[in-house]
Design an enzyme around this catalytic site. Sequence first.
Site, mmCIF file in Angstrom:
data_model
loop_
_atom_site.group_PDB
_atom_site.id
_atom_site.type_symbol
_atom_site.label_atom_id
_atom_site.label_comp_id
_atom_site.label_asym_id
_atom_site.label_seq_id
_atom_site.Cartn_x
_atom_site.Cartn_y
_atom_site.Cartn_z
ATOM 1 N N ASN A 13 -67.397 14.673 -44.009
ATOM 2 C CA ASN A 13 -67.461 15.622 -45.126
ATOM 3 C C ASN A 13 -66.601 16.829 -44.749
ATOM 4 O O ASN A 13 -67.032 17.661 -43.956
ATOM 5 C CB ASN A 13 -68.924 16.030 -45.364
ATOM 6 C CG ASN A 13 -69.056 17.101 -46.423
ATOM 7 O OD1 ASN A 13 -68.085 17.427 -47.119
ATOM 8 N ND2 ASN A 13 -70.251 17.654 -46.554
ATOM 9 N N LYS A 15 -65.847 19.271 -46.484
ATOM 10 C CA LYS A 15 -66.247 20.500 -47.209
ATOM 11 C C LYS A 15 -64.976 21.151 -47.770
ATOM 12 O O LYS A 15 -64.057 20.424 -48.151
ATOM 13 C CB LYS A 15 -67.051 21.412 -46.283
ATOM 14 C CG LYS A 15 -68.209 20.641 -45.628
ATOM 15 C CD LYS A 15 -69.207 21.478 -44.900
ATOM 16 C CE LYS A 15 -70.294 20.575 -44.324
ATOM 17 N NZ LYS A 15 -71.335 21.300 -43.620
ATOM 18 N N HIS A 92 -76.044 17.631 -51.317
ATOM 19 C CA HIS A 92 -75.832 18.297 -50.026
ATOM 20 C C HIS A 92 -76.526 19.658 -50.049
ATOM 21 O O HIS A 92 -76.529 20.340 -51.076
ATOM 22 C CB HIS A 92 -74.331 18.462 -49.755
ATOM 23 C CG HIS A 92 -74.044 18.875 -48.352
ATOM 24 N ND1 HIS A 92 -74.213 20.175 -47.918
ATOM 25 C CD2 HIS A 92 -73.663 18.165 -47.259
ATOM 26 C CE1 HIS A 92 -73.923 20.234 -46.633
ATOM 27 N NE2 HIS A 92 -73.591 19.031 -46.205
ATOM 28 N N GLU A 94 -75.698 22.451 -49.027
ATOM 29 C CA GLU A 94 -74.853 23.589 -49.419
ATOM 30 C C GLU A 94 -74.746 23.689 -50.939
ATOM 31 O O GLU A 94 -74.711 24.784 -51.497
ATOM 32 C CB GLU A 94 -73.469 23.466 -48.749
ATOM 33 C CG GLU A 94 -73.571 23.798 -47.264
ATOM 34 C CD GLU A 94 -72.537 23.122 -46.382
ATOM 35 O OE1 GLU A 94 -71.520 22.628 -46.895
ATOM 36 O OE2 GLU A 94 -72.773 23.088 -45.153
ATOM 37 N N GLU A 164 -80.118 15.510 -43.221
ATOM 38 C CA GLU A 164 -79.381 16.640 -42.660
ATOM 39 C C GLU A 164 -80.311 17.854 -42.574
ATOM 40 O O GLU A 164 -80.471 18.579 -43.577
ATOM 41 C CB GLU A 164 -78.183 16.987 -43.549
ATOM 42 C CG GLU A 164 -77.143 15.903 -43.622
ATOM 43 C CD GLU A 164 -75.744 16.465 -43.899
ATOM 44 O OE1 GLU A 164 -74.824 16.082 -43.170
ATOM 45 O OE2 GLU A 164 -75.592 17.298 -44.802
ATOM 46 N N GLY A 170 -73.666 22.940 -39.003
ATOM 47 C CA GLY A 170 -72.663 23.942 -38.652
ATOM 48 C C GLY A 170 -73.159 24.973 -37.647
ATOM 49 O O GLY A 170 -72.527 26.002 -37.444
ATOM 50 N N SER A 209 -74.223 18.886 -36.840
ATOM 51 C CA SER A 209 -73.620 19.126 -35.525
ATOM 52 C C SER A 209 -73.450 17.865 -34.686
ATOM 53 O O SER A 209 -73.644 17.895 -33.465
ATOM 54 C CB SER A 209 -74.417 20.197 -34.759
ATOM 55 O OG SER A 209 -74.415 21.420 -35.484
HETATM 56 P P1 13P Z 1 -71.672 19.838 -39.294
HETATM 57 O O1 13P Z 1 -71.337 18.489 -38.700
HETATM 58 O O2 13P Z 1 -70.512 20.786 -39.308
HETATM 59 O O3 13P Z 1 -72.911 20.426 -38.708
HETATM 60 O O4 13P Z 1 -71.990 19.571 -40.860
HETATM 61 C C1 13P Z 1 -72.873 18.587 -41.204
HETATM 62 C C2 13P Z 1 -72.796 18.404 -42.662
HETATM 63 O O5 13P Z 1 -73.208 19.256 -43.433
HETATM 64 C C3 13P Z 1 -72.171 17.171 -43.173
HETATM 65 O O6 13P Z 1 -72.395 16.999 -44.532
#
Ligand code: 13P
Length: 248
Positions: A13, A15, A92, A94, A164, A170, A209
Site C-alpha cells: 500500500n 498510500k 483502511h 487512515e 492492521e 507507520g 510496520s
Molecule cells: P506501515 O507498514 O508503514 O506500518 O503501514 C501499514 C499499512 O497501513 C498498510 O496498509
Amino acid sequence: MQVVGRRQLVAGNWKMNGDKALVGKMQKIFATAGLDNMDVVICPPSPYFGLFDGKLKLGSQNISEFDSGAHTGEVSVAMLNEFKCQYSIVGHSERRADNHESNELVALKVEQVLKAGLTPILCVGEPESVREIGKLFEFIAAQLNAVLMKVGVSQFADVVLAYEPIWAIGTGKTASPAQAQEVHAFIRGHLAKQDVNIAANIIILYGGSVKGNNAQELFSQVDVDGGLIGGASLDPQEFLSICQAANQ
Ligand code: 13P
C-alpha cells in the site's frame, strides 16, 4: 506458513507516496523475482495504474460505493476493471479516520467491489486505547459484523482480510507474532461461527510496520497468510525481501 488451500499474499500500500520512477523500479525488480509460491499486489495511487505493464497484480487504495455520477474525486469499480485492477483496499484505518468512513460505509464499499468481481482487501484493527481497556475483540467483531450483515458470510469466499492494529501503522511498533496470531485466530474463529469452510480458506494479512527483518516470523504464524505493507513497500529491495519471506 503456507497452510493447505491458502496461498500467501503480500500487498504493498503505497498510500500517497511514490512516483513514475518507482513504478519502473518495482516492475524491473519483480520481473525476475521468481516468486512462485505467493501473490504480490501493488496498490499505488490511482494515477499510476496505467503505467504498469500488467505483470504485477494491482489494487486500489479506496473505491466509491457508487457506480458513477456526480461524486467529485471518486474512482469507480468499472474504472478499476478497465485498468485490470483485481483488488481494492477497503476500510483502511487512515480512510476511516481521515474520511470518516463508518463500518456501514465500509460494508457498502465491500459490496460494490464484490459486485464488480474484484477482491476487497477489508481492513480491520483497533486503536491502542481500545486494546488497553480490553475491548479489542468486540471492536474487531463489530467491524466484521457490519460487512457480514451486508453481504453475507458466503461472499467472504472472495474477500481478503487485513488485520492492521492502528498503533502499529507507520510507528515502527510491530505487533509481536503472538499478538498478531491471537487476533488472526480470533477473526478466523469469528467467521467459523457462521461458516467453517470460508473461515478455513480466507486469507488474513497482517499489516503494521512489517519489514524485511520481521516478516518471516510474522508470516510463519499459522493464521497469518501474508502482509499489507506500507512504508517498506516503497523500497523495492525491502519489499522484495518481504515477499521472499512469504514465498518460503
Ligand atoms: P506501515 O507498514 O508503514 O506500518 O503501514 C501499514 C499499512 O497501513 C498498510 O496498509
